[in-house]
Design an enzyme around this catalytic site. Sequence first.
Site, PDB file in Angstrom:
ATOM      1  N   GLY A  22       0.931  -1.165   0.010  1.00  0.00           N
ATOM      2  CA  GLY A  22       0.045  -0.011   0.096  1.00  0.00           C
ATOM      3  C   GLY A  22       0.752   1.469   0.087  1.00  0.00           C
ATOM      4  O   GLY A  22       1.659   1.345   0.881  1.00  0.00           O
ATOM      5  N   ASN A  43      -6.940  12.229  -2.876  1.00  0.00           N
ATOM      6  CA  ASN A  43      -5.776  11.642  -2.178  1.00  0.00           C
ATOM      7  C   ASN A  43      -4.877  12.855  -1.461  1.00  0.00           C
ATOM      8  O   ASN A  43      -4.146  12.547  -0.608  1.00  0.00           O
ATOM      9  CB  ASN A  43      -4.985  10.598  -2.744  1.00  0.00           C
ATOM     10  CG  ASN A  43      -5.580   9.483  -3.538  1.00  0.00           C
ATOM     11  OD1 ASN A  43      -5.229   9.129  -4.568  1.00  0.00           O
ATOM     12  ND2 ASN A  43      -6.597   9.234  -2.688  1.00  0.00           N
ATOM     13  N   ARG A  46      -6.039  -7.549   3.531  1.00  0.00           N
ATOM     14  CA  ARG A  46      -5.486  -7.537   4.552  1.00  0.00           C
ATOM     15  C   ARG A  46      -5.679  -9.208   5.154  1.00  0.00           C
ATOM     16  O   ARG A  46      -4.535  -9.643   5.742  1.00  0.00           O
ATOM     17  CB  ARG A  46      -6.308  -6.978   5.597  1.00  0.00           C
ATOM     18  CG  ARG A  46      -5.997  -5.528   5.895  1.00  0.00           C
ATOM     19  CD  ARG A  46      -6.801  -4.936   6.893  1.00  0.00           C
ATOM     20  NE  ARG A  46      -6.338  -3.417   7.325  1.00  0.00           N
ATOM     21  CZ  ARG A  46      -6.843  -2.270   6.893  1.00  0.00           C
ATOM     22  NH1 ARG A  46      -8.453  -2.494   6.432  1.00  0.00           N
ATOM     23  NH2 ARG A  46      -6.742  -1.265   7.064  1.00  0.00           N
ATOM     24  N   CYS A  99     -36.929  -5.984   1.801  1.00  0.00           N
ATOM     25  CA  CYS A  99     -38.035  -5.183   1.768  1.00  0.00           C
ATOM     26  C   CYS A  99     -37.934  -3.854   2.024  1.00  0.00           C
ATOM     27  O   CYS A  99     -38.723  -2.993   1.615  1.00  0.00           O
ATOM     28  CB  CYS A  99     -39.101  -6.101   2.616  1.00  0.00           C
ATOM     29  SG  CYS A  99     -38.732  -5.889   4.126  1.00  0.00           S
ATOM     30  N   CYS A 118      -5.216 -19.074  11.780  1.00  0.00           N
ATOM     31  CA  CYS A 118      -3.686 -19.462  12.237  1.00  0.00           C
ATOM     32  C   CYS A 118      -3.649 -20.831  13.212  1.00  0.00           C
ATOM     33  O   CYS A 118      -2.511 -21.135  13.375  1.00  0.00           O
ATOM     34  CB  CYS A 118      -3.249 -18.223  13.050  1.00  0.00           C
ATOM     35  SG  CYS A 118      -3.999 -17.928  14.531  1.00  0.00           S
TER      36      CYS A 118
END
Lengths: 354, 632
Positions: B28, B60, B126, B177, B443
């Site tokens: 990133g 940005n 992530r 709805c 994990c």
Amino acid sequence: MSMTQPQKATTGELNKLSEDEIALYDRQIRLWGMAAQANMRSAKVLLVNLGSLGTEITKNIVLSGIGHLTILDSHIVTEEDLGSQFFLSKDDVGKSRLDAVGSKIKDLNPKVTLEFDNGVVECKNKEYFSQFDLIIGTELNKTRSTELNKITRSLKTPLYLAASNGLFSYIFVDLIQFDAVDEKIQSMKPTTIGKVSSNREIIDVQTYKAEDDEKIVHEKITTRNYYKSFEDMLQTATLEGKLNKRQLKKVSSLLPLTFTSLVSDIPIETLSQEKLQELVIQVCEKLGLATSNISNEYVEQFQRQTNTEFAPVSAIIGGALSQDVINILGKKQAPLNNFIIFDGITLEMRIFEL
Amino acid sequence: MPRETNIVKIVGQESYDKLRSTKCLLVGAGGIGSELLKDLILMEFGEIHIVDLDTIDLSNLNRQFLFRQRDIKQPKSTTAVKAVQHFSNSKLVPYQGNIMDTNEFPLHWFHQFDIIFNALDNLSARRYVNKMSQFLQTPLLESGTSGFDGYIQPIIPGKTECFDCTKKETPKTFPVCTIRSTPSQPIHCIVWAKNFLFNQIFSAESTSNEEEEDGTKEWGTDDVEEIKRIKQETNELHELQKIITFGDKSRIPEIVEKLFIHDIEKLLLIENLWKTRTKPTPLTKTQLDASMNESKKDLHLNNNSVWNINEQLSMFLSITGKLMERMKKEHTIEFDKDDQDTLEFVATAANIRSHIFDIPLQSVFDIKQIAGNIIPAIATTNAIIAGLSALVSLRVLNLLKYAPVKTPLDLNMAMTAKASNLSQDRYISNPTLARPNCECAVCTKVTRGVVIVSDPTITLKEFIAELRSKYGFSEDISLLDLSEQRLLVDYDFDDMVDRSLDDVNLKNGSLLFFCDEEENDAGMCRKPLELYLELRNEISGQNIPKIILPELDITWIKPSSAEPEENEAERETSKEKVGGNDGAVIILDDDEAQPSTGTKRSISELDNGFESDNKKAKVAGQFDDNAIIELD
């Protein structure tokens, strides 16, 4: 500018943001609103010293669209500066800092009016400082800090001071007196008027019902923040009566160490470790802290890292300080009050009312 | 004195030398990423690889300080690297790509890094990087910001909780709805305009199969009449799409009449709906005629005020015409918050519907935030969070000799406490790290390994035989492809066993789940395997084995806890949906659709920070661009 008075009109035509500005500042306007953004644009800020911390602060407040920023710095770029200041490159060594980076700062946000002043801070008089709505001093020693604060107090101008020692850093805030307005949903126990801590007092609570849900009661709370001058804080600061025993035990050695570095007449990096220990113990007593709070490791590292600038620490302290500046100019969120210490090892960052 | 003077003073010469030979991955180059890149360079990390998929956008520039107006539309990764060159003493390698692309970034590519920094804005990436870090046991520094709020979390695989150990706050959901028949808030009308109306009439992909034949759709209502109407309405919209694609502008008023007069009149006929609700008021023909004669004021320039109903109608008519023109060339138009035409269409349609249902109207500026899932973002929070992430990396790598990390549990998280109104006397709070959650499907409930296959023509049967002989699994196993969410083989599905890996479309980077279905006498079975498939065609040769299996410790577990596939499947499904879909909306049934009223800024003043998982999850859950997702 007295911080207890409301700032200029927030919705007048003159203060309206252009579509350009709204598009550029879109992501932050959604956080603090158009009025706060317009308020920021009308503010004049002075930053003293453009080191690592100063660079971070400059970046943040220029990007956020402050109206007018003056930077006062008389330093020459050294090779060492290259390790902690991102505007600099090798070719800048030997130039004045402001000459080296001025155009880069302008390029960050052309909408901000910038002024660069190569002068020396101690040569500036009260009239010079009176041009500004808010003053930020970085990397100033005790004497400079105290003198600058005397002037800002006499002008009723808000002052922020910050400096770092390697992994360790502090922020001092003096807004003289500042009323912050907060809104929240009323909890089981309605907020009452009165003192909430040594430096803060709730002076007004208004309630109103939510527009979309009659059952939810909102409170509009005005908290008055009282501040001390830098000199006064150094002389009278104590934690006694402010923290309970358990909390006192948890106070990091950094608080007495930072205080020692600020009250000592001799630069602490020149002291022997024994002498420094002795001074720290004295400070602990004044603050109402047990000497068991002192860690030898911290004393050693603090002394070793004194006056060292480190980019990530500057980013954190510069970020926190800039955000508070933006908050008080935009009249959003409660301000810091009044001494903040950051520990880059544990990542702890405590706010002390001293 | 040389540039490294300060850092040497702080970490010492030995650790400085280590930093110079440390290779890190930064995922990133946006808000946190720009800041982290600067910090890591000034800390003198030896080598930094930067991956970002995005290009630079005007919005940005208020925080991503490496980018300028002139860089708009340029890739973030390469532009960032150019912008830091003047102060960098590190080797910098930019990539414009998706970190989840297994061709460009296979697992062994991740292997070169000593540490990974996540500076992402979405849950799926992530999760993916978290998984890669688990495969390779590489420390990961996770971080996120949302307005004033931010957090960092060091993740040491096997030692501390991973990103998926705590449940992340689920996205907002709405029943069908509410969206289609009984809106009561502006967001209901916005979702209707964007996800239903806009998609139905401008998107080429949304043709007839939208409504399921069977009863699987969660309507949020049992009213047969209402469901029937909703289905009918959808079919009728295809008629509108025909008008749009036909391109006859004179028929635009028909669209308005259908959506805002006839459909509402039909709704009013279902009396059950209005027993406890205020009835909607359809537009009138007179209103429509009046708006058509409305003088064309330039409203485009005024996105920040709320237009009145006539202005809304007049804008809706003209913007529909404009989009109709565009359809001639583009054939399909997707909603994009930065495409002003699509935004104004959705905004005006939503507001007209709001008017009908007596819901407050909103400005285009505000609707953009909701429709585009815009999360506020500021320079300062990003700077603080990146600084914290950079600092904690020193301890994760154990480079502060005077503050040694004896166990990874000595490390802690950090989050904005003061700004998030969680504490008055802490600017940052530091919750301790937990051990891995024993229920975590990522994990702890699987054993991970990499399978290298040099001959993809081997059959699934052979492949399974190899796995069984190596790890001793029972006869009764199942094999799943997690990347594609499908079953490959199990006890009553063996249709594919004779097909080759190639043939069943297993690729480099496919994630396989191999699981023991038979219990031993003690009621235990083997812990499932999650295997990363690495295809190495280039090394095929005479003496190279077709499959190289990793050495793994096979442990036994109680089967009651051995059902991660379901959990995983759910996650992977939503991941897929979220991934490519910036801003869709989940539509679920009433019971599940409790809007998350989580008051973000609850004034809970906690003396000692906050350690509960709940809070962590809550804070960590709100840092994604994909705040609202759709399952249908």
